[in-house]
Motif scaffolding. Structure first.
Motif, mmCIF file in Angstrom:
data_model
loop_
_atom_site.group_PDB
_atom_site.id
_atom_site.type_symbol
_atom_site.label_atom_id
_atom_site.label_comp_id
_atom_site.label_asym_id
_atom_site.label_seq_id
_atom_site.Cartn_x
_atom_site.Cartn_y
_atom_site.Cartn_z
ATOM 1 N N GLY A 65 0.792 -1.225 0.000
ATOM 2 C CA GLY A 65 0.000 0.000 0.000
ATOM 3 C C GLY A 65 0.822 1.271 0.000
ATOM 4 O O GLY A 65 0.266 2.368 0.037
ATOM 5 N N ASP A 66 2.159 1.147 -0.050
ATOM 6 C CA ASP A 66 3.032 2.318 -0.116
ATOM 7 C C ASP A 66 3.105 2.810 -1.561
ATOM 8 O O ASP A 66 2.847 2.064 -2.498
ATOM 9 C CB ASP A 66 4.444 1.960 0.354
ATOM 10 N N ILE A 67 3.483 4.061 -1.724
ATOM 11 C CA ILE A 67 3.637 4.637 -3.061
ATOM 12 C C ILE A 67 5.103 4.538 -3.454
ATOM 13 O O ILE A 67 5.981 5.052 -2.756
ATOM 14 C CB ILE A 67 3.200 6.111 -3.082
ATOM 15 N N HIS A 68 5.363 3.888 -4.561
ATOM 16 C CA HIS A 68 6.727 3.725 -5.070
ATOM 17 C C HIS A 68 6.895 4.614 -6.296
ATOM 18 O O HIS A 68 6.014 4.678 -7.153
ATOM 19 C CB HIS A 68 6.977 2.268 -5.449
ATOM 20 N N PHE A 69 8.031 5.316 -6.357
ATOM 21 C CA PHE A 69 8.373 6.075 -7.555
ATOM 22 C C PHE A 69 9.884 6.215 -7.611
ATOM 23 O O PHE A 69 10.584 5.992 -6.626
ATOM 24 C CB PHE A 69 7.683 7.456 -7.576
ATOM 25 N N ARG A 70 10.370 6.555 -8.788
ATOM 26 C CA ARG A 70 11.805 6.738 -8.972
ATOM 27 C C ARG A 70 12.107 8.218 -9.135
ATOM 28 O O ARG A 70 11.346 8.951 -9.761
ATOM 29 C CB ARG A 70 12.290 5.957 -10.181
ATOM 30 N N TYR A 71 13.218 8.623 -8.546
ATOM 31 C CA TYR A 71 13.714 9.983 -8.681
ATOM 32 C C TYR A 71 15.212 9.887 -8.905
ATOM 33 O O TYR A 71 15.922 9.278 -8.086
ATOM 34 C CB TYR A 71 13.400 10.799 -7.423
ATOM 35 N N GLU A 72 15.678 10.433 -10.004
ATOM 36 C CA GLU A 72 17.094 10.368 -10.381
ATOM 37 C C GLU A 72 17.604 8.931 -10.339
ATOM 38 O O GLU A 72 18.703 8.650 -9.854
ATOM 39 C CB GLU A 72 17.929 11.305 -9.519
ATOM 40 N N GLY A 73 16.778 8.020 -10.826
ATOM 41 C CA GLY A 73 17.161 6.617 -10.930
ATOM 42 C C GLY A 73 17.085 5.822 -9.638
ATOM 43 O O GLY A 73 17.392 4.638 -9.623
ATOM 44 N N ARG A 74 16.672 6.464 -8.556
ATOM 45 C CA ARG A 74 16.623 5.776 -7.257
ATOM 46 C C ARG A 74 15.173 5.519 -6.840
ATOM 47 O O ARG A 74 14.296 6.329 -7.087
ATOM 48 C CB ARG A 74 17.284 6.623 -6.183
ATOM 49 N N HIS A 75 14.975 4.401 -6.173
ATOM 50 C CA HIS A 75 13.644 4.025 -5.689
ATOM 51 C C HIS A 75 13.316 4.766 -4.398
ATOM 52 O O HIS A 75 14.094 4.735 -3.441
ATOM 53 C CB HIS A 75 13.574 2.510 -5.434
ATOM 54 N N HIS A 76 12.175 5.426 -4.380
ATOM 55 C CA HIS A 76 11.686 6.129 -3.199
ATOM 56 C C HIS A 76 10.264 5.651 -2.898
ATOM 57 O O HIS A 76 9.553 5.211 -3.804
ATOM 58 C CB HIS A 76 11.668 7.640 -3.432
ATOM 59 N N PHE A 77 9.876 5.796 -1.659
ATOM 60 C CA PHE A 77 8.543 5.386 -1.236
ATOM 61 C C PHE A 77 7.933 6.454 -0.338
ATOM 62 O O PHE A 77 8.609 6.998 0.531
ATOM 63 C CB PHE A 77 8.607 4.078 -0.429
ATOM 64 N N ILE A 78 6.669 6.735 -0.565
ATOM 65 C CA ILE A 78 5.884 7.473 0.411
ATOM 66 C C ILE A 78 5.162 6.393 1.192
ATOM 67 O O ILE A 78 4.377 5.618 0.633
ATOM 68 C CB ILE A 78 4.898 8.457 -0.252
ATOM 69 N N MET A 79 5.470 6.332 2.469
ATOM 70 C CA MET A 79 5.014 5.215 3.288
ATOM 71 C C MET A 79 3.570 5.385 3.748
ATOM 72 O O MET A 79 3.121 6.490 4.037
ATOM 73 C CB MET A 79 5.934 5.060 4.506
ATOM 74 N N GLU A 80 2.893 4.267 3.812
ATOM 75 C CA GLU A 80 1.511 4.262 4.282
ATOM 76 C C GLU A 80 1.452 4.755 5.721
ATOM 77 O O GLU A 80 2.252 4.357 6.560
ATOM 78 C CB GLU A 80 0.917 2.860 4.218
ATOM 79 N N THR A 81 0.514 5.604 5.977
ATOM 80 C CA THR A 81 0.279 6.081 7.333
ATOM 81 C C THR A 81 -1.197 6.391 7.469
ATOM 82 O O THR A 81 -1.830 6.836 6.532
ATOM 83 C CB THR A 81 1.131 7.315 7.677
#
Length: 143
Positions: free
Chosen positions: A27-43
């Motif tokens: 349920g977290d949001i995954h996206f890439r920024y400058e080739g790196r994996h980032h997540f906006i964590m579920e809360t």
């Protein structure tokens, strides 16, 4: 506001900004920024925002764990808003930005800056870690 509504707001914003967000199995949001994996964590808290850059530096031995703990502390101490930390298994290092907001969409005005802050913190960690590992390495001059 439910996480699903908050998540939809963030996904929509990220897509509008040219990112390709995906909701993962947790349920977290995954996206890439400058080739790196980032997540906006579920809360479930609409007043808390957590951006994660996970597992960017693997640790394979006690020396690396010991030096990473100090390097993470240095990076966290010297970078506003960011945290750099070892995971509970002590086999990897992650970085995050956590913010308190009055409305979930407030973070949208600061998201790119938050991504940059994570980059600064990880850069500081990597520089410190490199220096610490070089200093901890046995000297080849006596061989």
């Amino acid at each position: 506001m439910s996480w699903e509504k908050i998540r939809d707001l963030h996904v929509e914003f990220l897509a509008e900004q040219g990112f390709r967000p995906k909701v993962d199995d947790e349920g977290d949001i995954h996206f890439r920024y400058e080739g790196r994996h980032h997540f906006i964590m579920e809360t479930q808290d609409e007043h808390y925002f957590h951006l994660l850059f996970p597992n960017f530096f693997p640790l394979s031995n006690k020396t690396e764990v010991d030096e990473a703990a100090v390097a993470a502390s240095t990076a966290s101490r010297s970078t506003k808003v960011a945290k750099v930390y070892l995971n509970p298994a002590l086999d990897n290092v992650s970085a995050s930005v956590e913010l308190l907001v009055s409305d979930p969409t407030e973070v949208h005005a600061h998201l790119v800056r938050c991504l940059g802050i994570i980059g600064t913190a990880t850069g500081t960690f990597l520089e410190e870690m490199s220096a610490r590992l070089a200093a901890a390495a046995p000297s080849d001059r006596n061989s």
